[in-house]
Motif scaffolding. Structure first.
Motif, PDB file in Angstrom:
ATOM      1  N   ASN A 170       0.809  -1.220   0.000  1.00  0.00           N
ATOM      2  CA  ASN A 170       0.000   0.000   0.000  1.00  0.00           C
ATOM      3  C   ASN A 170       0.842   1.270   0.000  1.00  0.00           C
ATOM      4  OD1 ASN A 170       0.883  -0.334   2.623  1.00  0.00           O
ATOM      5  ND2 ASN A 170      -1.140  -0.282   3.568  1.00  0.00           N
ATOM      6  N   ASP A 223      -7.108  -4.957  -1.305  1.00  0.00           N
ATOM      7  CA  ASP A 223      -7.003  -3.528  -0.996  1.00  0.00           C
ATOM      8  C   ASP A 223      -6.317  -2.782  -2.141  1.00  0.00           C
ATOM      9  OD1 ASP A 223      -7.290  -1.317   0.910  1.00  0.00           O
ATOM     10  OD2 ASP A 223      -5.106  -1.371   1.036  1.00  0.00           O
ATOM     11  N   THR A 227      -8.097  -0.037  -4.728  1.00  0.00           N
ATOM     12  CA  THR A 227      -7.521   1.306  -4.839  1.00  0.00           C
ATOM     13  C   THR A 227      -7.124   1.617  -6.273  1.00  0.00           C
ATOM     14  OG1 THR A 227      -6.647   1.030  -2.592  1.00  0.00           O
ATOM     15  CG2 THR A 227      -5.789   2.862  -3.884  1.00  0.00           C
ATOM     16  N   GLY A 353      -4.927   3.552   0.276  1.00  0.00           N
ATOM     17  CA  GLY A 353      -5.866   2.449   0.429  1.00  0.00           C
ATOM     18  C   GLY A 353      -6.491   2.469   1.810  1.00  0.00           C
ATOM     19  N   TRP A 354      -7.047   1.326   2.215  1.00  0.00           N
ATOM     20  CA  TRP A 354      -7.822   1.255   3.447  1.00  0.00           C
ATOM     21  C   TRP A 354      -7.134   0.477   4.562  1.00  0.00           C
ATOM     22  CZ3 TRP A 354      -9.663   1.242  -1.455  1.00  0.00           C
ATOM     23  CH2 TRP A 354     -10.595   2.232  -1.772  1.00  0.00           C
TER      24      TRP A 354
END
Length: 387
Positions: A170, A223, A227, A353-354
């Motif tokens: 990420n 993820d 994204t 992202g998360w």
């Protein structure tokens, strides 16, 4: 006042306390004679007969017996050196592999001979799992022991300190490089084309173990995929439907691995009436064997047989945004080391992202299992290498 007192205080390097960078990768054969010995290294301890390895060897012989990964690692090392120079950071970048020359111990030996005593490792795998993280750290540990033995050190005494950059799935540079690649691949396709993300499949036991200390292997990929798809949709000006698929499954049919296989998924999309796809290999940082054979050869053949238009998005490779991101990660890791050395709390990592960032020093028990069996080997770059 002495003249020496008027000299400006040297600016500390952004990579202090590290005095070398090690690019750590999987490795690959350099020619036909290397293929079988290389595959024996990769599968050591798994009891796989040479007859089965000979079948896999054909993938390499299809491309002249040499893996493209070696040239790509040389190019990435040169790109890293160039970005470090651009920032005024003067540290050597050595390159070592887990499974073929130059081996990890060769890289550490070179760094040590050059005077390095604290090295930061950058692994060419963006995701956390046994094969993508812990197996490298086990290799780091055994390589440090081997080098210590060569240098005549006492048992347990290691020749240098080795830290590593956190898994960077990420990281904004990695994600942005994949967004750019997807948008470029879509240029001549209709808006209703489907986006098919691909990564290397792993046994479901390895998937479960990868989530013991954070988001699992598949969750990390989902993820990134979400994204990348969202950002690509904004750039393309239309919605993007996507799925995550897997390639390169091995092992006995009775052993569950992550699915769906990319070829099976293409067949299902064809049944749904999908005529065009972008195949995006977000699980890989460069076009090595799983990409050029499993995707560029097998998956493209599948698409052609189904009458589908398929475009394979590029890997991040040596894209400028990705290389800048890798150097940002090195600088981030150095700042973390300085803070910890000073007893301070490091700054929060920069992510997109998360999901949260995985830790740089892996927690005890992190990604310990390979195919459901504890390797039992100590791992460097861990809070407790024996846990």
């Amino acid at each position: 006042m002495l003249a020496e007192d008027l000299r400006p205080t040297p600016t500390p390097s952004p990579l202090a306390p590290y005095d070398a960078v090690m690019l750590a990768s999987f490795g690959g054969p350099d020619g036909p004679a290397d293929v079988l010995p290389f595959l024996r290294n990769v599968t050591a301890g798994k009891g796989i007969p040479d007859e089965r390895l000979a079948e896999v060897a054909e993938h390499y012989h299809h491309f002249g017996g040499a893996s493209p990964i070696n040239g790509q690692n040389i190019a990435l090392r040169e790109a890293l050196e160039g970005e470090l120079r651009r920032r005024g950071i003067d540290v050597p970048v050595v390159w070592g592999n887990r499974n073929w020359t130059p081996y990890t111990v060769d890289a550490l030996r070179a760094a040590h001979a050059d005077g390095a005593r604290r090295v930061v490792a950058l692994v060419t795998s963006a995701y956390a799992s046994y094969s993508g993280c812990r197996q490298y750290r086990e290799d780091f540990w055994s390589s440090l022991e081997d080098l210590g033995t060569e240098l005549g050190l006492a048992p347990g005494e290691q020749p240098l300190v080795l830290d590593k950059v956190r898994p960077y799935f990420n990281d904004p540079g990695f994600v942005q490089g994949n967004v750019d690649a997807v948008v470029e691949a879509w240029q001549d396709l209709p808006a209703d084309a489907r986006l098919v993300f691909v990564t290397h499949s792993v046994p479901t036991t390895m998937e479960a173990a990868s989530g013991a200390c954070g988001p699992s292997y598949s969750e990390q990929h989902l993820d990134v995929a979400a994204t990348v798809a969202a950002s690509a949709a904004v750039r393309l000006g239309h919605t993007v439907e996507w799925e995550l698929t897997y390639c390169s499954r091995s092992g006995p049919p009775s052993q569950p691995w992550l699915e769906p296989d990319v070829n099976d998924h293409l067949a299902r999309l064809h049944e749904e009436g999908v005529g065009s796809v972008v195949i995006a290999p977000i699980g890989f940082v460069s076009d090595h064997m799983e990409v050029v054979y499993d995707l560029d050869t097998e998956a493209m053949e599948t698409a052609a047989e189904l009458g589908m238009t398929a475009v394979r998005a590029a890997t991040v490779g040596t894209r400028e945004v990705f290389v800048r991101g890798l150097v940002d990660l090195l600088v981030e890791r150095a700042a973390e080391a300085r803070a910890l050395d000073a007893g301070e709390v490091p700054a929060e990592p920069v992510t997109t992202g998360w999901l949260p960032a995985r830790p740089s020093a892996c927690r005890p028990g992190c990604c310990r299992r390979q195919d459901g069996v504890d390797s039992g080997r100590p791992a460097a770059c861990s809070e407790d290498p024996h846990a």
